[in-house]
Design an enzyme around this catalytic site. Structure first.
Site, PDB file in Angstrom:
ATOM      1  N   HIS A  39      72.928  93.684 -12.442  1.00  0.00           N
ATOM      2  CA  HIS A  39      73.299  93.725 -11.112  1.00  0.00           C
ATOM      3  C   HIS A  39      73.735  95.271 -10.529  1.00  0.00           C
ATOM      4  O   HIS A  39      74.128  95.766 -11.648  1.00  0.00           O
ATOM      5  CB  HIS A  39      74.536  92.826 -11.030  1.00  0.00           C
ATOM      6  CG  HIS A  39      74.759  91.053 -11.229  1.00  0.00           C
ATOM      7  ND1 HIS A  39      75.481  90.727 -10.793  1.00  0.00           N
ATOM      8  CD2 HIS A  39      73.266  90.520 -10.823  1.00  0.00           C
ATOM      9  CE1 HIS A  39      74.346  89.468 -10.724  1.00  0.00           C
ATOM     10  NE2 HIS A  39      73.298  89.105 -10.382  1.00  0.00           N
ATOM     11  N   PRO A  41      90.591  89.378 -19.044  1.00  0.00           N
ATOM     12  CA  PRO A  41      89.285  89.305 -18.618  1.00  0.00           C
ATOM     13  C   PRO A  41      89.160  90.170 -17.539  1.00  0.00           C
ATOM     14  O   PRO A  41      87.623  90.205 -17.035  1.00  0.00           O
ATOM     15  CB  PRO A  41      88.778  87.999 -18.674  1.00  0.00           C
ATOM     16  CG  PRO A  41      90.252  86.942 -18.252  1.00  0.00           C
ATOM     17  CD  PRO A  41      91.177  88.011 -19.013  1.00  0.00           C
ATOM     18  N   LYS A  72      85.744  93.531 -20.084  1.00  0.00           N
ATOM     19  CA  LYS A  72      85.377  94.901 -21.243  1.00  0.00           C
ATOM     20  C   LYS A  72      85.453  93.777 -22.316  1.00  0.00           C
ATOM     21  O   LYS A  72      85.028  94.636 -23.491  1.00  0.00           O
ATOM     22  CB  LYS A  72      86.575  95.276 -21.044  1.00  0.00           C
ATOM     23  CG  LYS A  72      86.752  96.817 -19.045  1.00  0.00           C
ATOM     24  CD  LYS A  72      85.376  97.694 -19.663  1.00  0.00           C
ATOM     25  CE  LYS A  72      84.964  97.999 -18.108  1.00  0.00           C
ATOM     26  NZ  LYS A  72      83.364  98.424 -18.404  1.00  0.00           N
ATOM     27  N   TYR A 126      84.616  88.987  -6.162  1.00  0.00           N
ATOM     28  CA  TYR A 126      85.970  88.916  -7.350  1.00  0.00           C
ATOM     29  C   TYR A 126      86.530  89.170  -5.934  1.00  0.00           C
ATOM     30  O   TYR A 126      86.691  89.796  -5.267  1.00  0.00           O
ATOM     31  CB  TYR A 126      86.306  90.559  -8.182  1.00  0.00           C
ATOM     32  CG  TYR A 126      85.773  90.802  -9.172  1.00  0.00           C
ATOM     33  CD1 TYR A 126      84.251  90.951  -9.212  1.00  0.00           C
ATOM     34  CD2 TYR A 126      86.568  90.625 -10.069  1.00  0.00           C
ATOM     35  CE1 TYR A 126      83.815  90.681 -10.815  1.00  0.00           C
ATOM     36  CE2 TYR A 126      86.161  90.710 -11.573  1.00  0.00           C
ATOM     37  CZ  TYR A 126      85.045  91.336 -11.108  1.00  0.00           C
ATOM     38  OH  TYR A 126      84.409  90.682 -12.991  1.00  0.00           O
ATOM     39  N   TYR A 148      84.389  99.722 -14.520  1.00  0.00           N
ATOM     40  CA  TYR A 148      83.298  98.837 -14.298  1.00  0.00           C
ATOM     41  C   TYR A 148      82.110  98.623 -15.477  1.00  0.00           C
ATOM     42  O   TYR A 148      81.484  98.168 -15.823  1.00  0.00           O
ATOM     43  CB  TYR A 148      83.072  98.449 -13.460  1.00  0.00           C
ATOM     44  CG  TYR A 148      82.827  96.446 -13.420  1.00  0.00           C
ATOM     45  CD1 TYR A 148      84.120  95.694 -12.569  1.00  0.00           C
ATOM     46  CD2 TYR A 148      81.461  95.793 -14.016  1.00  0.00           C
ATOM     47  CE1 TYR A 148      83.745  94.088 -12.884  1.00  0.00           C
ATOM     48  CE2 TYR A 148      81.450  94.492 -13.839  1.00  0.00           C
ATOM     49  CZ  TYR A 148      82.021  94.293 -13.145  1.00  0.00           C
ATOM     50  OH  TYR A 148      81.936  92.351 -13.159  1.00  0.00           O
TER      51      TYR A 148
END
Ligand code: RFL
Ligand code: PHB
Length: 391
Positions: free
Chosen positions: A72, A294, A298, A201, A384
């Site tokens: 991704h 979560p 990570k 998200y 991220y």
């Protein structure tokens, strides 16, 4: 039993550590409370950072990951009425991979079994002893009820958030930090093609939702629920209705494909750090030393980064009697741990509704800034996609 390194716990950190140590010709024994089937079957994290993938690939564990993992370039970030894409590769030159922790674990167990690694499952009463000497040992009772003692030159606690290892550091020598959040995640695994190309998200007044995936035919979805929520109170219908409401962004006719739910569970959200990550000949790695909520994806990546640092440190200490890297392990690991702790807290508090109207406006303002400013977007992307292992 006698070995060089006794490892408590066969999660990703314990299994990967045994694999990395073997590359240095260091022998280890791994003891684990759960059964082999349980270790191989549990569903947890799903996102691998760029450098976790590099690490696995460099150590011969990249084949299935490259074939079956989904690469991704970024994520979608949304709130009612708006969906924005963050392209991490464009922003910071690194992307992420969707490859479940279950798959990482399968690859690790297969590699360790091929190499003849001693993995002792279903032990009870694990205790670590004499860690302030250079002859530490672990005791446990094996599946046949026989007491076992594993003498080692070092013990590594990879036993997750509920294991005994971190308590073996005397109270006077340790410090802990903890934050609990007033919400939890209800996670579901569904046999349905993901309704999105990359993770979504979603901030929503009913609570956060996340659309993730495991493969082109399996979706992984999460809903923010109150802490202490009972999974039995969530029928499949109720779950799909809530997901559709929170993930729908009211544009482009986007819809969520529902499907059969294979697994559902409630995960508590917590931040926790214990320092130091080394006491004498006891080293802590992964969830045994730190827990992150979560939202930043990570936990698994931090566990891998710890053992990537620890394996060469143990090699120098045990093979060359050079303790410099082992002495630096805790401080070096904790720099990344605190970076990820902050990032996970930041993502969590930005995205979860807490019922406070002032906080909600701040969250929306923050989200707009992250989604529309290069500087904001790069900050999220850098954290991220993950910092380099030698950061
Ligand atoms: P693990 O994976 O918890 O492995 C620890 C192992 O130690 C064993 N153990 C013992 N063995 C011997 N003697 C004892 N006394 C023992 N006590 C415990 C346990 O059975 C287990 O096999 O820790 P590790 O290796 O450090 O790996 C860390 C990751 O597993 C963890 O950070 C992530 O999975 C966290 N996490 C998630 N992270 C994400 O980024 N995204 C997620 O969606 C996500 N979902 C999760 C999660 C953690 C969960 N747990 C721990 C409650 C979902 C769950 C349910
Ligand atoms: C997952 O796919 O399980 C997952 C993905 C991203 C997260 C947390 C969990 O932030």
């Amino acid at each position: 039993m006698r070995t060089q390194v006794a490892i408590v716990g066969a999660g990703p950190s314990g299994l990967l550590l045994s694999h990395l140590l073997a590359a240095h010709d260091i022998e280890s024994v791994v003891v684990e409370t759960r059964s082999r089937a349980h270790v191989l079957g549990r569903v947890r994290a799903g996102i691998l950072e760029h450098s976790s993938v590099e690490l696995l690939t460099a150590h011969g564990l990249g084949q299935r990951l490259t074939e079956e993992g989904l690469r991704h370039r970024g994520i979608h970030l949304q709130w009612p009425g708006e969906r924005h894409r963050l392209d991490f590769v464009e922003l910071v030159g690194r992307g992420v991979w969707v490859y479940g922790q279950t798959e990482v674990t399968k690859d690790l167990v297969a590699a360790r079994e091929r190499a003849g690694q001693q993995l002792v499952y279903e032990v009870t009463d694990t205790e670590v002893h004499d860690v302030d000497t250079d002859r530490p040992y672990v005791t446990c009772v094996d599946a046949d009820g026989v007491a076992q003692r594993i003498d080692a030159e070092a013990v590594v606690g990879c036993d997750g958030s509920f294991g005994p290892s971190r308590h073996a550091v005397p109270e006077a020598a340790r410090r802990t930090w903890e934050r609990t959040y007033p919400y939890a995640w209800l996670g579901v695994l569904a046999d349905v093609a993901p309704s999105t190309d990359e993770l979504i998200y979603a901030w929503h007044p009913d609570g956060f939702a996340l659309h993730s995936m495991r493969s082109p035919t399996v979706s992984r979805l999460y809903l923010q629920v109150p802490q202490g929520e009972r999974v039995e109170d969530w029928s499949d219908d109720r779950i799909w209705t809530a997901l559709a409401a929170r993930l729908g962004h009211g544009q482009d006719g986007w819809t969520l494909n529902p499907g059969p739910i294979r697994e559902k569970s409630v995960l508590p959200m917590r931040s926790f750090v214990q320092s130091p990550m080394r006491y004498g000949r006891l080293f802590l790695a992964g969830d045994a030393a730190h827990i992150v909520p979560p939202t930043g994806a990570k936990g698994l990546n931090l566990a891998m980064a710890d053992v990537a640092l620890l394996a060469p440190a143990l090699a120098a200490l045990l093979l060359r009697k050079d303790g410099a890297l082992a002495d630096a392990y805790s401080a070096t690991a904790l720099r990344r741990v605190w970076r990820s702790t902050h990032f996970s807290w930041w993502m969590t508090t930005m995205l979860h509704h807490n019922g406070d109207p002032f906080d909600a406006e701040l969250q929306l303002s923050q989200l707009r800034w992250v989604a529309t400013s290069q500087a904001g977007a790069r900050g999220l992307a850098e954290n991220y996609a993950g910092l380099p292992l030698d950061w």
